[in-house]
Motif scaffolding. Structure first.
Motif, mmCIF file in Angstrom:
data_model
loop_
_atom_site.group_PDB
_atom_site.id
_atom_site.type_symbol
_atom_site.label_atom_id
_atom_site.label_comp_id
_atom_site.label_asym_id
_atom_site.label_seq_id
_atom_site.Cartn_x
_atom_site.Cartn_y
_atom_site.Cartn_z
ATOM 1 N N GLY A 96 30.426 35.345 34.267
ATOM 2 C CA GLY A 96 30.235 33.859 34.120
ATOM 3 C C GLY A 96 29.452 33.533 35.492
ATOM 4 O O GLY A 96 28.709 34.479 35.869
ATOM 5 N N THR A 97 29.659 32.425 35.902
ATOM 6 C CA THR A 97 28.842 31.771 36.977
ATOM 7 C C THR A 97 29.427 32.576 38.484
ATOM 8 O O THR A 97 28.663 32.457 39.490
ATOM 9 N N GLY A 98 30.608 33.082 38.355
ATOM 10 C CA GLY A 98 31.296 33.388 39.545
ATOM 11 C C GLY A 98 31.809 32.563 40.372
ATOM 12 O O GLY A 98 31.770 31.398 40.132
ATOM 13 N N ILE A 99 32.288 33.149 41.438
ATOM 14 C CA ILE A 99 33.210 32.161 42.630
ATOM 15 C C ILE A 99 31.905 32.189 43.780
ATOM 16 O O ILE A 99 31.805 33.155 44.396
ATOM 17 N N GLY A 100 31.934 30.941 44.233
ATOM 18 C CA GLY A 100 31.154 30.779 45.280
ATOM 19 C C GLY A 100 31.620 31.252 46.666
ATOM 20 O O GLY A 100 32.702 31.291 46.723
ATOM 21 N N SER A 101 31.039 31.671 47.701
ATOM 22 C CA SER A 101 31.319 32.056 48.829
ATOM 23 C C SER A 101 32.229 30.965 49.621
ATOM 24 O O SER A 101 31.926 29.790 49.562
ATOM 25 N N GLY A 102 33.532 31.329 50.073
ATOM 26 C CA GLY A 102 34.292 30.386 50.676
ATOM 27 C C GLY A 102 35.385 29.952 49.805
ATOM 28 O O GLY A 102 36.166 29.332 50.110
ATOM 29 N N TYR A 103 35.220 30.168 48.402
ATOM 30 C CA TYR A 103 36.200 29.542 47.343
ATOM 31 C C TYR A 103 37.105 30.560 47.180
ATOM 32 O O TYR A 103 38.042 30.346 46.227
ATOM 33 N N GLU A 104 37.247 31.819 47.506
ATOM 34 C CA GLU A 104 37.865 32.755 46.896
ATOM 35 C C GLU A 104 39.479 32.435 47.114
ATOM 36 O O GLU A 104 40.274 33.134 46.375
ATOM 37 N N GLU A 105 39.972 31.725 48.301
ATOM 38 C CA GLU A 105 41.246 31.709 48.299
ATOM 39 C C GLU A 105 41.680 30.140 48.117
ATOM 40 O O GLU A 105 42.628 29.852 47.458
ATOM 41 N N LYS A 106 40.419 29.169 47.991
ATOM 42 C CA LYS A 106 40.703 27.834 47.852
ATOM 43 C C LYS A 106 41.106 27.397 46.410
ATOM 44 O O LYS A 106 41.643 26.594 46.004
ATOM 45 N N ILE A 107 40.686 28.586 45.360
ATOM 46 C CA ILE A 107 40.576 28.067 44.073
ATOM 47 C C ILE A 107 42.084 28.050 43.603
ATOM 48 O O ILE A 107 42.524 27.910 42.554
ATOM 49 N N PHE A 108 43.024 28.868 44.673
ATOM 50 C CA PHE A 108 44.404 28.822 44.133
ATOM 51 C C PHE A 108 45.161 27.838 44.558
ATOM 52 O O PHE A 108 46.314 27.653 44.441
ATOM 53 N N ASP A 109 44.436 26.771 45.239
ATOM 54 C CA ASP A 109 45.300 25.713 45.855
ATOM 55 C C ASP A 109 45.660 24.563 44.576
ATOM 56 O O ASP A 109 44.677 24.679 43.594
ATOM 57 N N LYS A 110 46.765 23.887 44.726
ATOM 58 C CA LYS A 110 46.956 23.010 43.533
ATOM 59 C C LYS A 110 45.991 21.883 43.461
ATOM 60 O O LYS A 110 45.745 21.315 44.516
ATOM 61 N N GLY B 236 54.052 40.505 44.608
ATOM 62 C CA GLY B 236 52.779 40.901 44.307
ATOM 63 C C GLY B 236 51.721 40.013 44.961
ATOM 64 O O GLY B 236 52.011 39.169 45.893
ATOM 65 N N GLN B 237 50.289 40.389 44.822
ATOM 66 C CA GLN B 237 49.215 39.805 45.300
ATOM 67 C C GLN B 237 48.287 39.507 44.250
ATOM 68 O O GLN B 237 48.180 40.344 43.140
ATOM 69 N N ILE B 238 47.596 38.271 44.256
ATOM 70 C CA ILE B 238 46.390 38.045 43.242
ATOM 71 C C ILE B 238 45.194 37.581 44.108
ATOM 72 O O ILE B 238 45.307 36.912 45.177
ATOM 73 N N THR B 239 44.117 38.021 44.000
ATOM 74 C CA THR B 239 42.931 37.760 44.762
ATOM 75 C C THR B 239 41.797 37.649 43.698
ATOM 76 O O THR B 239 41.655 38.131 42.592
ATOM 77 N N ALA B 240 40.610 36.826 44.156
ATOM 78 C CA ALA B 240 39.602 36.547 43.414
ATOM 79 C C ALA B 240 38.395 36.912 44.065
ATOM 80 O O ALA B 240 38.367 36.667 45.461
ATOM 81 N N ASN B 241 37.214 37.543 43.458
ATOM 82 C CA ASN B 241 36.053 37.840 44.146
ATOM 83 C C ASN B 241 35.049 37.693 43.035
ATOM 84 O O ASN B 241 34.993 37.674 42.007
ATOM 85 N N HIS B 242 33.602 37.493 43.840
ATOM 86 C CA HIS B 242 32.332 37.429 42.918
ATOM 87 C C HIS B 242 32.293 39.039 42.667
ATOM 88 O O HIS B 242 32.355 40.067 43.216
ATOM 89 N N ARG B 243 31.880 39.010 41.193
ATOM 90 C CA ARG B 243 31.540 40.398 40.771
ATOM 91 C C ARG B 243 30.076 40.890 41.020
ATOM 92 O O ARG B 243 29.166 40.087 40.811
ATOM 93 N N GLN B 244 30.325 42.143 41.298
ATOM 94 C CA GLN B 244 28.864 42.573 41.291
ATOM 95 C C GLN B 244 28.031 42.553 40.169
ATOM 96 O O GLN B 244 28.596 42.864 39.043
ATOM 97 N N GLY B 245 26.844 41.910 40.046
ATOM 98 C CA GLY B 245 25.975 41.823 38.811
ATOM 99 C C GLY B 245 26.253 40.333 38.244
ATOM 100 O O GLY B 245 25.805 40.336 37.098
ATOM 101 N N GLY B 246 27.094 39.819 38.823
ATOM 102 C CA GLY B 246 27.525 38.276 38.090
ATOM 103 C C GLY B 246 28.415 38.220 37.558
ATOM 104 O O GLY B 246 29.229 39.142 37.071
ATOM 105 N N GLY B 247 29.616 37.188 37.734
ATOM 106 C CA GLY B 247 30.586 36.805 37.161
ATOM 107 C C GLY B 247 31.811 36.867 38.232
ATOM 108 O O GLY B 247 31.541 36.874 39.322
ATOM 109 N N SER B 248 33.152 36.755 37.868
ATOM 110 C CA SER B 248 34.295 37.076 38.730
ATOM 111 C C SER B 248 35.347 38.071 38.279
ATOM 112 O O SER B 248 35.157 38.296 37.073
ATOM 113 N N ILE B 249 35.909 38.354 39.253
ATOM 114 C CA ILE B 249 36.876 39.352 39.055
ATOM 115 C C ILE B 249 38.355 39.171 39.728
ATOM 116 O O ILE B 249 38.242 38.861 40.715
#
Length: 515
Positions: free
Chosen positions: A437-451, A480-493
């Motif tokens: 998809g469009t991926g996750i913008g820089s700086g939003y990797e942690e913020k997207i988990f906020d309520k 455990g842990q859950i993280t979000a990053n921008h995927r190489q080539g486009g998208g999210s992982i």
């Protein structure tokens, strides 16, 4: 107090005795050498004795030692001996010079002793203030500050004392914590409240409530009066000295400022919690009102159309309207379920039902739940070890995977694949869900988990902003842990890491046992 007075009297008599004994001892030493030593030398020896007494015991004992030395010299060494008369004018002049020098040096020695005592006293006060400040700097709670203040005031001023602060009703009262042996009890709370409200000292030796046997001193902070210090009489008597009173005022200032700091920190914390609570409430209301209003409006419009134009509508249109109503109702149900699920997780009402499962089994269950949603989208699954086991709550972990797959479907173009991979190690199991998809913008990797946080709150696919918050809460509950990053080539992982809480069983062993 009587014991202290007797000690002072005994000390004075001891000094006088030494003042008389020193010249007599020097006389005994000089007597065998009276024919060898000149009178001037004998006077110098007596003068040394006067110096010793002056340095050791002060001005008046040294003056007494000087007069005793003069009498001993006149009687034992100045001709005619065994008489206080002095025939030689030179001896008389030497004796006068000795008395003058003894007096001057005694005065100088007394000044040095006084300066030394003042320096020692100031050093002790500075050390006491440093110890108090150090402990107060480390204190965070009000009860700890009160305990530190009571202990240090007792150590420096010797009397029992207590610090009275206001309770939640705003009234002055005794501390609720355990009572120290050095804490003063039985203070007049009416007098203490008068001192607190007027900001003036009262009690013994003051202009107000002088009949009291204790002293009441206000603890004044920079903004307001914090409380009242109550001192028993034995300590209050020391305050007659101006320097001691200033020293106590410095102690009180340190304690009052620390109490005020703790009060302001608590007020700031409460204000911050109120702001956060208000922000959370506003966010919740805003999200719920927005995200429920859209499906409700769609349902109402579709239902109204069916009601008013049912006879004129073709069958295909009626079917589409019914599907729309059903779809939006499911959307409302999903939003409500997420809100309730988040509330349960934050309230700690969820108890994990941990059992050993194969990751493939949980992923398969999640995919079956989204079978209709993902029927036109390719899903690639790669599991490195098909016999790996994880000790989890299957229902909750399945919800995490469903949320992530649902997001991947919403925010990636139709027809693009979703990739799921599972990796195992000696420490735990990792699950990755990736899209194009469009991926996750820089700086939003942690913020997207906020309520209630949404990158595109007004988008057609936007939800209430709780899906990823629920995922993190569930994974955190598993340790455990859950993280979000921008995927190489486009998208999210999205990466899930679930550590082993105990050694996993082996499937081969269980199969052998079954045989």
């Amino acid at each position: 107090m009587m014991k202290t007075r007797h000690q002072k009297i005994a000390k004075v008599f001891g000094n006088l005795l030494v003042s008389l004994a020193t010249p007599l001892l020097l006389t005994l030493i000089d007597w065998p050498f009276r024919d060898v030593l000149k009178p001037s030398n004998i006077l110098l020896i007596y003068l040394l004795g006067v110096f010793f007494v002056a340095l050791r015991f002060g001005l008046w004992p040294s003056m007494l030692a000087s007069l005793t030395s003069a009498a001993a010299f006149a009687y034992f060494f100045a001709p005619p001996i065994f008489s206080f008369a002095i025939a030689d004018q030179e001896n008389l002049l030497g004796l006068a010079v000795m008395l003058l020098i003894g007096t001057v040096t005694s005065k100088l020695a007394e000044t040095v002793r006084l300066q030394a005592r003042i320096a020692t006293f100031r050093e002790q006060r500075a050390s006491a203030l440093y110890r108090l400040s150090k402990e107060l700097a480390e204190a965070r709670l009000e009860r700890d500050i009160v305990d530190i203040g009571v202990r240090h005031i007792h150590a420096e001023f010797g009397g029992k004392n207590t610090i009275l602060l206001t309770n939640r009703a705003g009234e002055l009262s005794y501390p609720t914590q355990a009572i120290w042996p050095i804490s003063l009890r039985g203070a007049n709370l009416q007098v203490a409240r008068w001192v607190f409200s007027h900001g003036k000292s009262a009690g013994h030796g003051s202009d107000y409530f002088a009949e009291e046997t204790v002293v009441y001193l206000p603890l004044k902070g920079a903004i307001r009066t914090i409380g009242v210090l109550v001192l028993e009489l034995s300590a209050a008597e020391k305050l007659a000295q101006e320097e001691q009173r200033l020293f106590l005022d410095t102690f009180i200032g340190q304690i009052a400022n620390t109490l005020e700091r703790a009060y302001l920190v608590e007020q700031t914390k409460e204000a911050s919690l109120k702001i956060q609570s208000e922000t959370l409430r506003n966010s919740l209301l805003s999200s719920i009102s927005h995200d429920l209003r859209t499906p409700l409006a769609t349902i109402v419009a579709a239902a109204s159309t069916l009601e008013t134009d049912e006879e004129r509508l073709p069958d295909s249109s009626r079917t589409n309207l019914i599907r729309t109503i059903s779809s939006e109702a499911h959307r409302m149900s999903d939003l409500t379920t997420k809100i309730l699920e988040m509330a349960r997780l934050e309230a700690g009402e969820v108890v994990l039902n941990r059992q050993w499962y194969e990751p493939e089994e949980i992923i398969g269950s999640a995919l079956r739940r989204l079978d209709k949603t993902l029927k036109e989208r390719p899903v690639n699954i790669q599991i490195a070890n098909s016999h790996a086991l994880i000790n989890v709550d299957a229902v909750l972990l399945q919800q995490v995977i469903v949320n992530l797959l649902d997001n991947a479907d919403k925010y990636s173009p139709s027809g693009t694949p979703i990739d799921i991979s599972v990796e195992t190690s000696e420490q735990g199991v990792g699950i990755q869900i990736a899209d194009r998809g469009t991926g996750i913008g820089s700086g939003y990797e942690e913020k997207i988990f906020d309520k209630f946080f949404q990158i595109h709150p007004e988008g057609a696919q936007s939800g209430v902003g709780l899906g990823l918050s629920i995922c993190r809460a569930i994974i955190d509950a598993h340790g455990g842990q859950i993280t979000a990053n921008h995927r190489q080539g486009g998208g999210s992982i999205f990466r899930l890491w679930l550590p082993y809480s105990e050694c996993p069983p082996t499937i081969a062993l269980e199969e052998n046992e079954g045989e």
